[in-house]
Motif scaffolding. Sequence first.
Motif, short mmCIF file in Angstrom:
data_model
loop_
_atom_site.label_atom_id
_atom_site.label_comp_id
_atom_site.label_asym_id
_atom_site.label_seq_id
_atom_site.Cartn_x
_atom_site.Cartn_y
_atom_site.Cartn_z
N THR A 1 0.98 -1.48 -0.06
CA THR A 1 -0.10 -0.02 0.18
C THR A 1 0.82 1.28 0.00
O THR A 1 0.24 2.28 0.06
CB THR A 1 -0.87 -0.11 1.26
OG1 THR A 1 -0.12 0.01 2.59
CG2 THR A 1 -1.73 -1.11 1.18
N THR A 2 2.15 1.19 0.01
CA THR A 2 3.25 2.23 0.03
C THR A 2 3.10 3.11 1.17
O THR A 2 3.74 4.22 1.40
CB THR A 2 2.90 3.17 -1.20
OG1 THR A 2 1.71 3.89 -0.90
CG2 THR A 2 3.03 2.37 -2.65
N HIS A 3 2.58 2.45 2.36
CA HIS A 3 2.34 3.30 3.80
C HIS A 3 3.76 3.09 4.08
O HIS A 3 4.24 3.72 5.13
CB HIS A 3 1.24 2.61 4.60
CG HIS A 3 -0.04 3.13 3.80
ND1 HIS A 3 -1.07 2.15 3.96
CD2 HIS A 3 -0.49 4.28 3.22
CE1 HIS A 3 -2.29 2.71 3.58
NE2 HIS A 3 -1.82 3.98 2.99
N LEU A 4 4.65 1.90 3.92
CA LEU A 4 5.75 1.87 4.27
C LEU A 4 6.85 1.95 3.05
O LEU A 4 6.73 1.16 2.06
CB LEU A 4 5.96 0.23 4.80
CG LEU A 4 7.60 -0.01 5.31
CD1 LEU A 4 8.14 1.03 6.40
CD2 LEU A 4 7.47 -1.34 5.86
N ASP A 5 7.45 3.06 3.17
CA ASP A 5 8.25 3.37 1.96
C ASP A 5 9.65 4.00 2.49
O ASP A 5 9.70 5.07 2.78
CB ASP A 5 7.42 4.44 1.24
CG ASP A 5 8.48 4.92 -0.05
OD1 ASP A 5 9.25 4.28 -0.46
OD2 ASP A 5 8.09 6.06 -0.48
N PRO A 6 10.57 2.90 2.82
CA PRO A 6 11.90 3.40 3.46
C PRO A 6 12.80 4.42 2.51
O PRO A 6 12.65 4.32 1.36
CB PRO A 6 12.56 2.15 3.39
CG PRO A 6 11.66 1.25 3.43
CD PRO A 6 10.43 1.53 2.49
N ASP A 7 13.02 5.46 3.26
CA ASP A 7 13.86 6.61 2.57
C ASP A 7 15.22 6.05 2.73
O ASP A 7 15.70 5.10 3.33
CB ASP A 7 13.52 8.01 3.10
CG ASP A 7 13.63 7.97 4.91
OD1 ASP A 7 14.39 7.12 5.20
OD2 ASP A 7 13.23 9.04 5.44
N ALA A 8 16.09 6.88 1.87
CA ALA A 8 17.59 6.83 1.93
C ALA A 8 18.22 6.71 3.06
O ALA A 8 19.03 5.88 3.42
CB ALA A 8 18.14 7.88 0.93
N ARG A 9 17.63 7.78 4.12
CA ARG A 9 18.34 7.69 5.44
C ARG A 9 18.09 6.37 6.27
O ARG A 9 19.03 5.70 6.89
CB ARG A 9 17.87 8.73 6.17
CG ARG A 9 18.12 8.88 7.66
CD ARG A 9 17.51 10.19 8.51
NE ARG A 9 17.59 9.95 9.97
CZ ARG A 9 17.45 10.90 10.53
NH1 ARG A 9 17.05 12.19 10.13
NH2 ARG A 9 17.32 10.83 11.83
N LEU A 10 16.87 5.84 6.16
CA LEU A 10 16.60 4.50 6.99
C LEU A 10 17.34 3.50 6.30
O LEU A 10 17.81 2.68 7.16
CB LEU A 10 15.25 4.45 6.80
CG LEU A 10 14.73 3.02 7.43
CD1 LEU A 10 15.01 2.97 9.08
CD2 LEU A 10 12.98 2.86 7.21
#
Length: 526
Positions: A442-451
Motif C-alpha cells: 500500500t506504499t504506507h511503508l516506503d523506506p527513505d535513503a536515510r533509513l
Amino acid sequence: MKEQRLLKSTAIIASLTLVSRVLGLARDILIAGFLGAGAVSDAFFTAFKLPNVFRRMFAEGAFNAAFVPLYAKRIEQESEAAADEFASETMAVLFVAVGALVILFELTMPWSLNIIGGGLDKTPLENGIAPYSLAVAYAWITMPYLLFMSMAALFSGILNTRGLFGVAAAVPIILNIFMIGSLLGLPLLGVGKSGLGMGLAVAVTLSGIAQMGAVLWACRKAGVKIGLRRPRLTPGVKRLVILGIPGLLSAGITQINLLVSHTIATFRDSAASWLTYADRLYQLPLGMIGIAMGVALLPALSRRIRAGDEIGARNSFNRGIEIAAFLTLPASVALFVIPDFLIAGLYQRGEFVAETTLQVAKALRYFALGLPAFVLIKVLTPAFFARENTKAPMVFAAISAIVNIILGLLLFNLIGFEGLALATSIAAWVNVVCLSRSLFRTTHLDPDARLISRLPRIGLASAVMGIGLWFALPFLPDFEDYGLIMDLILLALICGAGGALYILAALVLRAFGVSDIRDAFSRKRA
C-alpha cells in the motif's frame, strides 16, 4: 520539526517507563529472593497473568487501537467538547462490558482458572493447600484489577491523543510501589510464602484503583470534561465497536498465545516461573522502546493522516523504525550473549538459586531473538490503526498465533520449556513479515535513503558490541560472594561498558549523528 516532536514524545514515555521498569526489576528481585521458582510463585504469576492478559486485550490492545484515531478525528474535525462527549459514551459502555466480565470470572473462578493454570498441581502441599487452590485464591483478589485498568486505559488514551504523555506513562510506577511495599513490609511481620503471595495480590488490585485515580485527575486538570452516562450504542460507539472487534480479536489472539504458552508451562514444575522471570527481563527494553514508540506514534500518525499529510506520516513512520532499531538491536544482542550474567546479577540470591538462573537463561536467550520483532510489531501496527484498519493486523496476528501454538507444543516436547520462548519469537517474526508486506503493497511503508543507509550500520554496531561482550565473558564475576548492592554496581559497569562500545561503534560507522541527540533534546516544538 515534526520528527523532533516524535523523538521528544518517545523520550518522555521511555524515560518514565524506564523508571517503572527499574522499579519493576526491584520488585522482581524481591519476589525472586522471597519466593524463588516453585509452587507459590507459579500460583501468583498465574493469578496475576489472568487479569493482566485480559487487560491488554480489552484496554491496551483493542480499545486504544480503535479509540485513539476516533477521538483524534473528533478533535481535528469537530471540537474538544464533541471528543469528550464521545469519550463519556465510550466510558459507560466499557465500564459495563468489562465489569460484567470481571463478575463472570469471579463467579466461575475455580473452573475458569483452568484456562491458564490447568497444569498446576492440585495435590495439597505440606501446609494442606494445593498450588492450584492458592492460584484460585489469589485470582479472586486480582481480577478486579482488570476493571480499574480498563478505565485507566481510557483516560490514558485521552491524554495521549492530546499530547500529554507524562502522567499516563508514569502510572505503572504505582503498581510497582504497592508491590514493593508489600514485599518489604510483610516479611517483617513474619508472613510466610503463601501469605506473601496473598499480600501481593491485594497490592495489585489496590494499585489499580490508584492508577485509575491518577489518570482521571490528570484528565480533569487538563480540562477534559467526561462523566458517567447511561450506556448507549450511539453512532460513535457503534463505530468504535466495529473497529474494536477486529482489534479485540487481534489482541485476543496475541494474548491467547501467551495464555497457551503459560498453560503448557504449568505442566512442568517451576517452568511457569522460569518463563515469567525471563519474560520480565526482556520486557524491560520492550516496554521502554516498543510500547513507548507505539503510544507516541499512533496519535502522531492519526493527526497527520487526518490532515492529509501522507508525506509527513511516512517520514514519522521511517523515523519510528529507525529509533526502534537503534535502541532495540543492542539490547537484543546483550540479552542473547550474556543472559546468565544478567539473571544471576539481578535475581540469584535467597530462594533464587544457581539452577534457577540456568533455566531462566535458556528462555531469555530465545526471547532475545524475538525482541526486535516484538518492538517492530508495536511500531508497524499504528500505521494500520491510524487509518482505522484493524482487520489486517487481526489476520496477521491469527497467522502468528497458529504458528506459535503449533511450534510451542512441538518444541516443548522436543527441547523443553524453553521451546515455548523460541516459538513465541518465531511467531513474532512471522507477524512482522506479514505486516511489512502489507504496508509495502500500500506504499504506507516506503523506506527513505536515510533509513536504508542506517539500518545495516546499526546492526553492525550491535554486532561489534556483542563480540566485545563475548570476549569479556571469561572475566565476568559469578556473583557468588557479593551482596546485592555490589552485584548491581557490577551489572551497571558491565552494561555501561557494553553501551559505550555500542555508541562508539555507532558513531564510527555513522549509524547516528550527534545532531540526532541534539534534536531529540531540543526544546523547539513542531
